[in-house]
Enzyme design. Structure first.
Site, PDB file in Angstrom:
ATOM      1  N   ALA A  61       0.859  -1.178   0.000  1.00 39.67           N
ATOM      2  CA  ALA A  61       0.000   0.000   0.000  1.00 39.67           C
ATOM      3  C   ALA A  61       0.898   1.232   0.000  1.00 39.67           C
ATOM      4  O   ALA A  61       2.073   1.143   0.359  1.00 39.67           O
ATOM      5  CB  ALA A  61      -0.871  -0.017   1.251  1.00 39.67           C
ATOM      6  N   GLY A 100       0.452  -5.149   0.701  1.00 39.19           N
ATOM      7  CA  GLY A 100      -0.673  -5.099  -0.231  1.00 39.19           C
ATOM      8  C   GLY A 100      -0.298  -5.599  -1.617  1.00 39.19           C
ATOM      9  O   GLY A 100      -1.165  -6.053  -2.374  1.00 39.19           O
ATOM     10  N   GLU A 103      -0.605  -9.236  -1.319  1.00 39.56           N
ATOM     11  CA  GLU A 103      -2.046  -9.524  -1.173  1.00 39.56           C
ATOM     12  C   GLU A 103      -2.745  -9.426  -2.527  1.00 39.56           C
ATOM     13  O   GLU A 103      -3.678 -10.177  -2.815  1.00 39.56           O
ATOM     14  CB  GLU A 103      -2.663  -8.548  -0.172  1.00 39.56           C
ATOM     15  CG  GLU A 103      -2.191  -8.817   1.258  1.00 39.56           C
ATOM     16  CD  GLU A 103      -2.706  -7.786   2.241  1.00 39.56           C
ATOM     17  OE1 GLU A 103      -2.415  -6.585   2.044  1.00 39.56           O
ATOM     18  OE2 GLU A 103      -3.415  -8.162   3.183  1.00 39.56           O
ATOM     19  N   GLU A 123       3.966  -5.845   7.052  1.00 39.35           N
ATOM     20  CA  GLU A 123       3.166  -4.816   7.724  1.00 39.35           C
ATOM     21  C   GLU A 123       3.497  -4.674   9.201  1.00 39.35           C
ATOM     22  O   GLU A 123       3.440  -3.576   9.760  1.00 39.35           O
ATOM     23  CB  GLU A 123       1.668  -5.122   7.569  1.00 39.35           C
ATOM     24  CG  GLU A 123       1.106  -4.832   6.177  1.00 39.35           C
ATOM     25  CD  GLU A 123       1.221  -5.993   5.210  1.00 39.35           C
ATOM     26  OE1 GLU A 123       2.027  -6.915   5.474  1.00 39.35           O
ATOM     27  OE2 GLU A 123       0.528  -5.988   4.179  1.00 39.35           O
TER      28      GLU A 123
HETATM   29  C1  3H9 Z   1       0.460  -2.447   3.336  1.00 42.62           C
HETATM   30  O1  3H9 Z   1       0.698  -2.895   2.251  1.00 42.62           O
HETATM   31  C2  3H9 Z   1      -0.893  -2.547   4.002  1.00 42.62           C
HETATM   32  C3  3H9 Z   1      -1.822  -3.542   3.331  1.00 42.62           C
HETATM   33  O2  3H9 Z   1      -1.645  -4.829   3.901  1.00 42.62           O
HETATM   34  C4  3H9 Z   1      -3.278  -3.226   3.542  1.00 42.62           C
HETATM   35  C5  3H9 Z   1      -3.794  -1.976   2.982  1.00 42.62           C
HETATM   36  C6  3H9 Z   1      -5.296  -1.891   3.071  1.00 42.62           C
HETATM   37  N1  3H9 Z   1       4.677   3.424   0.078  1.00 42.62           N
HETATM   38  O3  3H9 Z   1      13.371   1.552   0.592  1.00 42.62           O
HETATM   39  P1  3H9 Z   1      13.829   2.305  -0.596  1.00 42.62           P
HETATM   40  C7  3H9 Z   1       9.511   4.705  -1.160  1.00 42.62           C
HETATM   41  S1  3H9 Z   1       1.634  -1.608   4.235  1.00 42.62           S
HETATM   42  C8  3H9 Z   1       5.182   4.621  -0.228  1.00 42.62           C
HETATM   43  O4  3H9 Z   1      14.833   3.365  -0.416  1.00 42.62           O
HETATM   44  P2  3H9 Z   1      14.952  -0.132  -1.669  1.00 42.62           P
HETATM   45  C9  3H9 Z   1      10.581   5.009  -0.134  1.00 42.62           C
HETATM   46  O5  3H9 Z   1      10.113   5.889   0.852  1.00 42.62           O
HETATM   47  C10 3H9 Z   1       3.042  -1.583   3.172  1.00 42.62           C
HETATM   48  N2  3H9 Z   1       6.501   4.807  -0.517  1.00 42.62           N
HETATM   49  O6  3H9 Z   1      14.317   1.323  -1.760  1.00 42.62           O
HETATM   50  C11 3H9 Z   1      11.659   5.604  -0.998  1.00 42.62           C
HETATM   51  O7  3H9 Z   1      11.295   6.955  -1.271  1.00 42.62           O
HETATM   52  P3  3H9 Z   1      12.404   8.111  -1.405  1.00 42.62           P
HETATM   53  C12 3H9 Z   1       3.771  -2.887   3.159  1.00 42.62           C
HETATM   54  C13 3H9 Z   1       7.298   3.751  -0.494  1.00 42.62           C
HETATM   55  O8  3H9 Z   1      15.182  -0.566  -3.041  1.00 42.62           O
HETATM   56  C14 3H9 Z   1      11.543   4.812  -2.308  1.00 42.62           C
HETATM   57  O9  3H9 Z   1      10.235   4.251  -2.296  1.00 42.62           O
HETATM   58  N3  3H9 Z   1       4.972  -2.764   2.369  1.00 42.62           N
HETATM   59  C15 3H9 Z   1       6.828   2.473  -0.168  1.00 42.62           C
HETATM   60  O10 3H9 Z   1      16.068  -0.147  -0.681  1.00 42.62           O
HETATM   61  C16 3H9 Z   1      12.557   3.712  -2.429  1.00 42.62           C
HETATM   62  O11 3H9 Z   1      12.508   2.905  -1.263  1.00 42.62           O
HETATM   63  C17 3H9 Z   1       6.143  -2.432   2.919  1.00 42.62           C
HETATM   64  O12 3H9 Z   1       6.246  -2.253   4.120  1.00 42.62           O
HETATM   65  C18 3H9 Z   1       5.447   2.333   0.127  1.00 42.62           C
HETATM   66  N4  3H9 Z   1       4.902   1.135   0.421  1.00 42.62           N
HETATM   67  O13 3H9 Z   1      13.817  -1.058  -1.039  1.00 42.62           O
HETATM   68  C19 3H9 Z   1       7.303  -2.317   1.989  1.00 42.62           C
HETATM   69  N5  3H9 Z   1       7.859   1.600  -0.209  1.00 42.62           N
HETATM   70  O14 3H9 Z   1      13.244   7.681  -2.575  1.00 42.62           O
HETATM   71  C20 3H9 Z   1       8.072  -1.055   2.262  1.00 42.62           C
HETATM   72  C21 3H9 Z   1       8.944   2.318  -0.567  1.00 42.62           C
HETATM   73  O15 3H9 Z   1      11.608   9.332  -1.604  1.00 42.62           O
HETATM   74  N6  3H9 Z   1       9.154  -0.849   1.325  1.00 42.62           N
HETATM   75  N7  3H9 Z   1       8.621   3.610  -0.734  1.00 42.62           N
HETATM   76  O16 3H9 Z   1      13.154   8.081  -0.098  1.00 42.62           O
HETATM   77  C22 3H9 Z   1      10.324  -1.529   1.397  1.00 42.62           C
HETATM   78  O17 3H9 Z   1      10.516  -2.431   2.193  1.00 42.62           O
HETATM   79  C23 3H9 Z   1      11.420  -1.097   0.466  1.00 42.62           C
HETATM   80  O18 3H9 Z   1      11.133   0.220   0.059  1.00 42.62           O
HETATM   81  C24 3H9 Z   1      11.600  -1.975  -0.799  1.00 42.62           C
HETATM   82  C25 3H9 Z   1      12.623  -1.303  -1.741  1.00 42.62           C
HETATM   83  C26 3H9 Z   1      12.120  -3.353  -0.368  1.00 42.62           C
HETATM   84  C27 3H9 Z   1      10.313  -2.131  -1.550  1.00 42.62           C
END
Ligand code: 3H9
Length: 657
Positions: A61, A100, A103, A123
């Site tokens: 999400a 998400g 999901e 999450e």
């Molecule tokens: C969810 O899904 C809830 C659902 O179950 C239900 C809903 C109803 N959103 O980490 P990086 C940005 S909760 C917005 O440096 P990497 C991040 O801030 C979510 N922005 O890269 C950064 O921005 P900036 C569950 C996001 O390659 C840029 O992307 N998912 C999101 O080292 C690059 O990120 C997670 O918890 C996001 N979801 O790692 C996954 N994700 O460049 C969270 C990233 O401006 N994300 N950004 O600083 C991660 O674990 C890592 O970002 C990922 C990439 C592994 C994907």
């Protein structure tokens, strides 16, 4: 290109998402996916493929939307459309399908993934639970225990593991689109139906399973709401019909989303990423190549630092004063790796490969081709300056010279060289192979590319970097002083060591400050105070107790007694009436009338002391931003992530009134 596109390739409809950087499920993306699925229902397609452009499948999400009012269609609305599509949908996964995102894949009817892909439900790391069916669909495919493991740990699994767990149907090689279309054709040939995970039932689990997880998580994720809610949801997947399970999941997800814990953890997620950015430095600031590293000092700290580099394949040279010292240093590292092997986190071959990358020398001439040298000897300013003079004479031009000092003035160290532009602080935290924080200390003359290189290198070795200006103790240790002082005042005013430490631990700190003092050794602070003037030492009330303890021979754990008494065998700590008497006597000396302090007062006073010093650090420009201070405390000092760090916590509690 629009963020969701739809293309008909023969009889296969391909829905493509393109929302950099990570295809987070923003409102616009949800709308786009629903439109594409609807469009596909009426055309010549017989099966659909859902895939993403860029570096990854959907990473979850859009976390940035969470603090704002929700906008329909929600993610569950979108997933309903996918699941109810009359034509089967194949999710084609690369990169990381997280939260998400995963999901979404689970709501599709089939899943294929490239070998390098990972899937997971992280999450819990944001104080949340999967809120779009993850807790209901995962156990239906993988079983309740595997689902509990995955969702309560938040750790992603590889495509191969996901295949073994039944969470993906096929691991593919080569070009993803081609492979996914090939798989879709096979499914068509088999007349494969739009198979819905909701129609499976989750196998019933042993009755104690859920209670076992509840108990384990009450310890492992102490104080956190989301992990316990996750257990309830997975239990519901086994005991309730799908729609009732989904309703419970939604209710508990919304509760978590509105909680201060999730607000704090989301703050930390972005704070960690912000901390890596240096204000005023362009993104394309050049960096220097770091292919060879030397560490001066092969003690516990130097050895731990060396392991970080060997772990990512960078050769390291340990510099010591004698062959025996090198042997000792290498021995400590060997032992550390053996512990990792015994825990099953490394195999013997990997250990040997890493050990082979670490060499020792007693000769500074061997440092001529090093790209980075990190000095990690004990805190003696003259010794450090002498070492930097020698480095200046031995290292090639352009080599980066770093000090791991916790307190010394980086500018004075740099001044011992003819190249202060190449000098900076790289302050690791003990144990250096484990702790994530790395303070990067910018001296007056540190060059931009040196700072940029260190920030980037920190990420390479798996650290969380925070930039600090040059001051006594930098960000973290400077804040420890008022925190420790406030703890001493609380003792004099009436708290016992056990009450004070328990209050801070129940608040969520990894350890209370007095137990930390005993672990580190009370003689360290004692010796440091000896070198200070009366004025520098400050209010005697803030150090009279530890001084007296040291003078009584109570140096902490190593002497069997400090603030507590320690069992010589088990190291278990016991409150000691002798210490209570000492504290009462000191309070009387200062004319302090003792009273009962509540745990809340202790927590409020100690956390406020941190935040007050943090504000000064900000005003002086030592930290770039408030959230950097939170990152320092969460990753270096055991401040609970679910409280968001001392600055966030102070603001949150102030807002609550
Ligand atoms: C969810 O899904 C809830 C659902 O179950 C239900 C809903 C109803 N959103 O980490 P990086 C940005 S909760 C917005 O440096 P990497 C991040 O801030 C979510 N922005 O890269 C950064 O921005 P900036 C569950 C996001 O390659 C840029 O992307 N998912 C999101 O080292 C690059 O990120 C997670 O918890 C996001 N979801 O790692 C996954 N994700 O460049 C969270 C990233 O401006 N994300 N950004 O600083 C991660 O674990 C890592 O970002 C990922 C990439 C592994 C994907």
């Amino acid at each position: 290109m629009s963020i969701v596109s739809y293309e008909l390739i023969d009889n296969i409809g391909v829905i493509r998402l393109n929302y950099p950087p990570v295809n987070a499920l923003s409102h616009a993306l949800r709308v786009g996916v629903i439109e594409a699925v609807q469009q596909a229902q009426d055309d010549a397609s017989e099966i659909l493929v859902l895939m993403c452009e860029g570096r990854t499948f959907i990473a979850g999400a859009d976390i940035r939307e969470f603090g704002k009012p929700a906008q329909d269609p929600s993610l569950p609305d979108m997933l309903e459309q996918l699941e109810n599509s009359g034509k089967p949908i194949v999710a084609a996964i690369h990169g990381t399908a997280l939260g998400g995102g995963f999901e979404t894949a689970l709501a599709c009817h089939y899943r294929c993934a490239v070998k390098s892909a990972k899937v997971g439900l992280p999450e819990v790391n944001l104080g949340l639970l999967p809120g779009a069916g993850g807790t209901q669909r995962t156990p239906r495919l993988a079983g309740a225990e595997a689902a509990l493991d995955m969702i309560t740990s938040g750790s992603p699994v590889s495509a191969e593991k996901a295949l073994a767990l039944n969470l993906v149907d096929r691991v593919v090689e080569g070009d993803l689109q081609e492979a996914a279309i090939g798989y879709a054709r096979e499914l068509l040939e088999q007349n494969a139906p739009a198979r819905r995970v909701r129609d499976l039932s989750a196998e019933s689990a042993e009755p104690e399973l859920f209670d076992r997880y509840r108990k384990q998580l009450a310890k492992r994720k102490r104080g956190q709401i989301a992990p316990q809610h996750i257990v309830r949801c997975v239990e519901a997947a086994v005991t309730l019909p799908m729609d009732e399970g989904l309703a419970l999941e939604r209710k508990l997800f919304l509760e978590c989303k509105a909680s201060p814990q999730s607000a704090a953890m989301r703050h930390m997620f972005f704070a960690e990423r912000e901390a890596a950015k240096v204000e005023g430095l362009a993104k394309d600031t050049p960096t220097r190549d770091i292919n060879k590293v030397a560490i001066i000092g092969g003690g516990t700290m130097g050895g731990g630092i060396a392991m970080n580099f060997a772990n990512v394949g960078i050769p390291v040279t340990l510099v010591e004063i004698s062959d025996e010292a090198i042997e000792r240093g290498l021995g400590i590292i060997d032992k550390n790796y053996s512990i990792t092997v015994s825990k099953g986190k490394l195999n013997e071959d990997q250990k040997q490969q890493r050990m082979a990358l670490i060499q020792g020398t007693t000769n500074y001439a061997d440092l001529a081709d090093m790209d980075l040298v990190i000095e990690a000897v004990f805190e003696n300013p003259d010794l450090k300056k002498e070492i930097f003079k020698k480095l200046d004479a031995s290292c090639k031009p352009g080599a980066i010279l770093a000090s791991n000092t916790s307190y010394q003035d980086i500018d004075q160290i740099a001044a011992a060289t003819s190249r202060p532009q190449d000098v900076l602080g790289m302050h690791f935290f003990s144990p250096a192979n484990v702790m994530k924080l790395l303070e990067i200390v910018r001296g007056e003359h540190s060059a931009d590319d040196v700072i940029q290189t260190a920030m980037k290198l920190a990420k390479t070795i798996g650290k969380v970097p925070v930039l600090s200006g040059n001051c006594y103790g930098f960000i973290g240790n400077r804040m420890l002083k008022p925190y420790g002082s406030e703890a001493q005042l609380c003792l004099l005013e009436g708290a016992t060591p056990a009450q004070l430490d328990a209050a801070m631990q129940n608040f969520g700190m990894a350890m209370g400050p007095l137990a930390v003092g005993d672990l580190a050794g009370l003689d360290i602070g004692y010796k440091a105070r000896e070198a200070l003037t009366e004025e520098q030492k400050g209010d005697p009330k803030t150090f009279c107790i530890p001084d007296a303890l040291v003078e009584m021979g109570r140096l902490g754990q190593k002497s069997g007694a400090g603030y507590y008494r320690y069992d010589p065998e088990t190291r278990a700590r016991q409150p000691d009436p002798e210490v209570d008497e000492l504290i009462a006597a000191k309070a009387a000396e200062f004319g302090i009338e003792r009273r009962e302090l509540s745990d809340d007062e202790i927590v409020e006073r100690l956390t406020s002391a941190l935040a007050r010093e943090g504000e000064k650090i900000l005003e002086e420009g030592i930290a770039q931003r408030r959230s950097d201070i939170d990152v320092v405390y969460a990753f270096g000092y055991g401040f609970p992530v679910y409280r968001g760090g001392p600055m966030f916590y102070a603001q949150q509690t102030a807002a609550e009134g």
